[in-house]
Design an enzyme around this catalytic site. Sequence first.
Site, mmCIF file in Angstrom:
data_model
loop_
_atom_site.group_PDB
_atom_site.id
_atom_site.type_symbol
_atom_site.label_atom_id
_atom_site.label_comp_id
_atom_site.label_asym_id
_atom_site.label_seq_id
_atom_site.Cartn_x
_atom_site.Cartn_y
_atom_site.Cartn_z
ATOM 1 N NE ARG A 169 9.243 0.491 6.619
ATOM 2 C CZ ARG A 169 8.299 1.087 7.305
ATOM 3 N NH1 ARG A 169 7.809 0.499 8.396
ATOM 4 N NH2 ARG A 169 7.830 2.259 6.943
ATOM 5 C CG ASP B 135 -2.314 5.946 2.044
ATOM 6 O OD1 ASP B 135 -3.282 6.729 2.070
ATOM 7 O OD2 ASP B 135 -1.161 6.305 1.743
#
Length: 411
Positions: free
Chosen positions: A100, A18
Amino acid sequence: MRVKDVKKVVLAYSGGLDTSVILKWLQTTYQCEVVTFTADLGQGEELGPARDKALMLGIKPENIFIDDLREEFTRDFVFPMFRANALYEGCYLLGTSIARPLIAKRQIEIAEMVGADAVAHGATGKGNDQVRFEVGYYALKPDVKVIAPWREWDFSSRTALIAFAEQHQIPVSKDKRGEAPFSVDANLLHSSSEGKILEEPWEAPDEMVWQRTIRPEDAPDVATEITMEFERGDAVAINGVRLSPAMLLTKLNELGRANGIGRLDLVENRFVGMKSRGCYETPGGTILHVAHRAIESITLDREVAHLKDSVMPRYAEIIYNGFWFSPERRMLQAMIDESQASVSGEVRLKLYKGNTIVTGRRSPNSLYSMKHVTFEDDQGAYDQFDAQGFIKLNALRLRLGAMAGRKGGAL
């Protein structure tokens, strides 16, 4: 965003299919210089191939960043969160959520370093991670341009991604040519699996989903006994051996794996509005969570402990939703950290077939008074007659209500 507006972009890059497609797509669509950033958060993968693939795709060596962030991740993100005993919706130890903000932070630092005007990530438009990344970006660099390819391009299937990869000579491993049975995200704290074969919440997950723990049924028939030492709310040693934060979590992961600890099959509420099913493994984190609550049980004042527990769901939600860099998280963190000043001591645990069992706790700061709690002669430490007035005063409002005809708590 007009493509001519972007001159240089920092891409959160794993080296997988990806993000490799995203890298080439950025080059062809935005005609911009791409800088790759790969974070070592303890996901257990070799990161050298990411560098090799970036070089093959034309990235300059000086524009390839591969950073070992394991210690910073554990010390500055995982440990502060565990001081709060944070659980999202009562179960989830927030393993993906807490990674994150660190990735976003480092991306912005690199962007400032290399003079990039944009950052990019590979999160989809259906998940929470797009929010976590982008809220982090904007909190740290409010004028940054954000590129989210999954919200922009017209690829609608893995077949289309593979066709694009082959068109641009991007290597595609054999295992990527078939449809992946589920997606995986991993770091030192946990691994999460979701999507595809896991989307039906009634179907039990196949054993291949669980990658970090053995089956509890296969764990040893003899318990593993350990002691953990805490200082000001943070674990610092296992069995008397002091370890750095990342090394301590690594050791706990090994112990948890061997004893089948830390599996969770959860249907949760995503921030973007839908429910999703995830299978999480947090072996070391599960042990740490239980041990931390145990040392708090003898060191925290009752009202402090209860107040802390009352704000925990809000704190967990803040992290889950991506607001690590928000003023409300910092405010709550200051309160939580203040509560940990006396949270030091030792906890003894048994690890047995998926269970983490507390068998002892002690602290130089203990509020546990044997003299007051004993059922034997307390030699006057506690006057039981005092309880009569205590009970009557606490029942007074109920008695007044009953006298006014509101018996049994009626409104």
